[in-house]
Scaffold this active site. Sequence first.
Site, PDB file in Angstrom:
ATOM      1  N   ARG A 138      -1.372  -8.397  13.319  1.00  0.00           N
ATOM      2  CA  ARG A 138      -1.856  -7.483  12.272  1.00  0.00           C
ATOM      3  C   ARG A 138      -2.659  -8.256  11.231  1.00  0.00           C
ATOM      4  O   ARG A 138      -3.683  -7.771  10.739  1.00  0.00           O
ATOM      5  CB  ARG A 138      -0.673  -6.759  11.611  1.00  0.00           C
ATOM      6  CG  ARG A 138      -0.124  -5.628  12.475  1.00  0.00           C
ATOM      7  CD  ARG A 138       1.335  -5.344  12.216  1.00  0.00           C
ATOM      8  NE  ARG A 138       1.624  -4.846  10.876  1.00  0.00           N
ATOM      9  CZ  ARG A 138       2.859  -4.835  10.346  1.00  0.00           C
ATOM     10  NH1 ARG A 138       3.883  -5.296  11.031  1.00  0.00           N
ATOM     11  NH2 ARG A 138       3.042  -4.359   9.142  1.00  0.00           N
ATOM     12  N   ARG A 156     -10.272   1.162   8.113  1.00  0.00           N
ATOM     13  CA  ARG A 156      -9.818  -0.173   8.469  1.00  0.00           C
ATOM     14  C   ARG A 156     -10.857  -0.957   9.248  1.00  0.00           C
ATOM     15  O   ARG A 156     -10.630  -2.121   9.561  1.00  0.00           O
ATOM     16  CB  ARG A 156      -8.597  -0.009   9.351  1.00  0.00           C
ATOM     17  CG  ARG A 156      -7.409  -0.816   8.945  1.00  0.00           C
ATOM     18  CD  ARG A 156      -6.279  -0.348   9.824  1.00  0.00           C
ATOM     19  NE  ARG A 156      -5.133  -1.152   9.746  1.00  0.00           N
ATOM     20  CZ  ARG A 156      -4.001  -0.768   9.140  1.00  0.00           C
ATOM     21  NH1 ARG A 156      -3.913   0.378   8.541  1.00  0.00           N
ATOM     22  NH2 ARG A 156      -2.972  -1.562   9.167  1.00  0.00           N
ATOM     23  N   ARG A 212      11.898  -6.255   5.547  1.00  0.00           N
ATOM     24  CA  ARG A 212      11.920  -4.848   5.990  1.00  0.00           C
ATOM     25  C   ARG A 212      12.404  -4.741   7.434  1.00  0.00           C
ATOM     26  O   ARG A 212      13.104  -3.783   7.794  1.00  0.00           O
ATOM     27  CB  ARG A 212      10.524  -4.228   5.860  1.00  0.00           C
ATOM     28  CG  ARG A 212      10.515  -2.760   6.282  1.00  0.00           C
ATOM     29  CD  ARG A 212       9.176  -2.092   6.062  1.00  0.00           C
ATOM     30  NE  ARG A 212       8.137  -2.715   6.843  1.00  0.00           N
ATOM     31  CZ  ARG A 212       6.835  -2.564   6.606  1.00  0.00           C
ATOM     32  NH1 ARG A 212       6.434  -1.807   5.616  1.00  0.00           N
ATOM     33  NH2 ARG A 212       5.937  -3.162   7.359  1.00  0.00           N
ATOM     34  N   ARG A 251      10.980  -1.496  12.003  1.00  0.00           N
ATOM     35  CA  ARG A 251       9.717  -0.934  12.473  1.00  0.00           C
ATOM     36  C   ARG A 251       9.275  -1.728  13.701  1.00  0.00           C
ATOM     37  O   ARG A 251       9.389  -2.956  13.700  1.00  0.00           O
ATOM     38  CB  ARG A 251       8.671  -1.034  11.345  1.00  0.00           C
ATOM     39  CG  ARG A 251       7.806   0.192  11.223  1.00  0.00           C
ATOM     40  CD  ARG A 251       6.959   0.135   9.983  1.00  0.00           C
ATOM     41  NE  ARG A 251       5.670  -0.517  10.234  1.00  0.00           N
ATOM     42  CZ  ARG A 251       4.675  -0.541   9.353  1.00  0.00           C
ATOM     43  NH1 ARG A 251       4.821   0.031   8.181  1.00  0.00           N
ATOM     44  NH2 ARG A 251       3.539  -1.150   9.642  1.00  0.00           N
ATOM     45  N   LYS A 270       0.831  -1.209   0.000  1.00  0.00           N
ATOM     46  CA  LYS A 270       0.000   0.000   0.000  1.00  0.00           C
ATOM     47  C   LYS A 270       0.869   1.264   0.000  1.00  0.00           C
ATOM     48  O   LYS A 270       0.672   2.160  -0.814  1.00  0.00           O
ATOM     49  CB  LYS A 270      -0.926   0.026   1.234  1.00  0.00           C
ATOM     50  CG  LYS A 270      -1.880  -1.157   1.326  1.00  0.00           C
ATOM     51  CD  LYS A 270      -2.803  -1.040   2.534  1.00  0.00           C
ATOM     52  CE  LYS A 270      -2.125  -1.106   3.882  1.00  0.00           C
ATOM     53  NZ  LYS A 270      -1.528  -2.423   4.209  1.00  0.00           N
TER      54      LYS A 270
HETATM   55  P1  AP5 Z   1       4.690  -1.598   2.000  1.00  0.00           P
HETATM   56  O1  AP5 Z   1       4.537  -0.760   0.801  1.00  0.00           O
HETATM   57  O2  AP5 Z   1       5.238  -0.984   3.228  1.00  0.00           O
HETATM   58  O3  AP5 Z   1       3.308  -2.331   2.319  1.00  0.00           O
HETATM   59  P2  AP5 Z   1       2.092  -1.870   3.206  1.00  0.00           P
HETATM   60  O4  AP5 Z   1       0.881  -2.523   2.661  1.00  0.00           O
HETATM   61  O5  AP5 Z   1       2.093  -0.372   3.311  1.00  0.00           O
HETATM   62  O6  AP5 Z   1       2.494  -2.562   4.573  1.00  0.00           O
HETATM   63  P3  AP5 Z   1       2.452  -2.034   6.053  1.00  0.00           P
HETATM   64  O7  AP5 Z   1       3.307  -2.935   6.839  1.00  0.00           O
HETATM   65  O8  AP5 Z   1       2.713  -0.563   6.129  1.00  0.00           O
HETATM   66  O9  AP5 Z   1       0.923  -2.295   6.341  1.00  0.00           O
HETATM   67  P4  AP5 Z   1       0.102  -2.216   7.631  1.00  0.00           P
HETATM   68  O10 AP5 Z   1      -1.281  -2.101   7.130  1.00  0.00           O
HETATM   69  O11 AP5 Z   1       0.386  -3.316   8.568  1.00  0.00           O
HETATM   70  O12 AP5 Z   1       0.666  -0.903   8.368  1.00  0.00           O
HETATM   71  P5  AP5 Z   1       0.109   0.570   8.633  1.00  0.00           P
HETATM   72  O13 AP5 Z   1       1.283   1.445   8.667  1.00  0.00           O
HETATM   73  O14 AP5 Z   1      -1.022   0.904   7.784  1.00  0.00           O
HETATM   74  O15 AP5 Z   1       5.564  -2.868   1.598  1.00  0.00           O
HETATM   75  C1  AP5 Z   1       6.011  -3.782   2.585  1.00  0.00           C
HETATM   76  C2  AP5 Z   1       7.464  -4.196   2.298  1.00  0.00           C
HETATM   77  O16 AP5 Z   1       7.521  -4.897   1.063  1.00  0.00           O
HETATM   78  C3  AP5 Z   1       8.424  -3.002   2.133  1.00  0.00           C
HETATM   79  O17 AP5 Z   1       9.670  -3.343   2.643  1.00  0.00           O
HETATM   80  C4  AP5 Z   1       8.476  -2.792   0.624  1.00  0.00           C
HETATM   81  O18 AP5 Z   1       9.686  -2.234   0.206  1.00  0.00           O
HETATM   82  C5  AP5 Z   1       8.319  -4.219   0.110  1.00  0.00           C
HETATM   83  N1  AP5 Z   1       7.611  -4.292  -1.181  1.00  0.00           N
HETATM   84  C6  AP5 Z   1       6.606  -3.474  -1.631  1.00  0.00           C
HETATM   85  N2  AP5 Z   1       6.181  -3.871  -2.840  1.00  0.00           N
HETATM   86  C7  AP5 Z   1       6.922  -4.964  -3.173  1.00  0.00           C
HETATM   87  C8  AP5 Z   1       6.952  -5.831  -4.322  1.00  0.00           C
HETATM   88  N3  AP5 Z   1       6.125  -5.627  -5.375  1.00  0.00           N
HETATM   89  N4  AP5 Z   1       7.828  -6.856  -4.315  1.00  0.00           N
HETATM   90  C9  AP5 Z   1       8.662  -7.061  -3.259  1.00  0.00           C
HETATM   91  N5  AP5 Z   1       8.690  -6.272  -2.153  1.00  0.00           N
HETATM   92  C10 AP5 Z   1       7.822  -5.240  -2.114  1.00  0.00           C
HETATM   93  O19 AP5 Z   1      -0.445   0.420  10.124  1.00  0.00           O
HETATM   94  C11 AP5 Z   1       0.417   0.161  11.185  1.00  0.00           C
HETATM   95  C12 AP5 Z   1      -0.351   0.179  12.499  1.00  0.00           C
HETATM   96  O20 AP5 Z   1      -0.866   1.493  12.739  1.00  0.00           O
HETATM   97  C13 AP5 Z   1      -1.573  -0.737  12.586  1.00  0.00           C
HETATM   98  O21 AP5 Z   1      -1.225  -2.064  12.924  1.00  0.00           O
HETATM   99  C14 AP5 Z   1      -2.385  -0.035  13.671  1.00  0.00           C
HETATM  100  O22 AP5 Z   1      -1.847  -0.279  14.949  1.00  0.00           O
HETATM  101  C15 AP5 Z   1      -2.154   1.429  13.350  1.00  0.00           C
HETATM  102  N6  AP5 Z   1      -3.146   1.963  12.386  1.00  0.00           N
HETATM  103  C16 AP5 Z   1      -2.867   2.516  11.170  1.00  0.00           C
HETATM  104  N7  AP5 Z   1      -4.005   2.891  10.555  1.00  0.00           N
HETATM  105  C17 AP5 Z   1      -5.009   2.556  11.394  1.00  0.00           C
HETATM  106  C18 AP5 Z   1      -6.418   2.667  11.322  1.00  0.00           C
HETATM  107  N8  AP5 Z   1      -7.033   3.206  10.244  1.00  0.00           N
HETATM  108  N9  AP5 Z   1      -7.154   2.210  12.369  1.00  0.00           N
HETATM  109  C19 AP5 Z   1      -6.573   1.686  13.458  1.00  0.00           C
HETATM  110  N10 AP5 Z   1      -5.251   1.539  13.603  1.00  0.00           N
HETATM  111  C20 AP5 Z   1      -4.470   1.976  12.571  1.00  0.00           C
HETATM  112 MG    MG Z   2       2.282   0.986   4.885  1.00  0.00          MG
END
Ligand code: AP5
Ligand code: MG
Length: 191
Positions: A144, A88, A127, A133, A13
Amino acid sequence: MIGVIFGPPGSGKGTQAARVEHELGLKHLSTGDILRHEVAEGTPVGREAARIMAAGDLVPDELIVDIVRRRLPEAEAGAGVLLDGFPRTLRQAQALDRMLADEGHRVGFVVALDVPEHDLMDRILHRAQVQGRADDTREAIAERMREYHKLTEAVLDHYRRQDVAVERVDGTGTPEQVFERIRGAIGLSSG
Ligand code: AP5
Ligand code: MG
């Protein structure tokens, strides 16, 4: 134009939303990035969220909705917004609908990234080695994923029921390949 980029942890994402911002001009709004910034700054929000995030749980809906409500107007001022990591839960989706309806807007499209679970784990563990992280531990990743299946997946049905275009996109391959698929999907859904 308000879009949502959707998918499980590690599905790409953030990677893709940054590209969409750069190439297509939609402002990338990531609630995870905002929260990590608050944690790093030690703000009251950050202090409330830190432990919840490190465990891989979702922070309370009210807190997140407040964050989005404060940032959406500025983000919407440009060509459009791509929401990453929000909504979410069903309650967040309903709150977003109300927020947008107040201005006569609605969600225009959802891009849902599909990536097999073992690839997600590989990506995030990779990562973890380069970035460290706080929630990239095996336990927090598993939590998660559980939260995603339990609470977040249902958000897609919410949009399907409203006839919002939900585009499923294959999230495997290189980031460039995925981006080209997204560009095609957005092109189709936004007419
Ligand atoms: P990346 O692009 O970082 O993927 P992502 O989907 O953004 O993954 P996240 O780990 O950020 O998702 P998440 O939903 O758990 O975290 P969020 O920050 O939203 O890619 C992942 C890795 O793969 C990277 O190293 C990248 O380089 C690599 N990659 C990308 N594309 C690739 C490809 N094609 N091939 C190979 N490698 C690739 O949320 C974190 C926390 O915040 C939550 O757990 C919660 O506690 C809180 N939070 C955030 N939003 C909310 C909400 N709306 N409500 C409640 N809590 C929330
Ligand atoms: Mg992300």
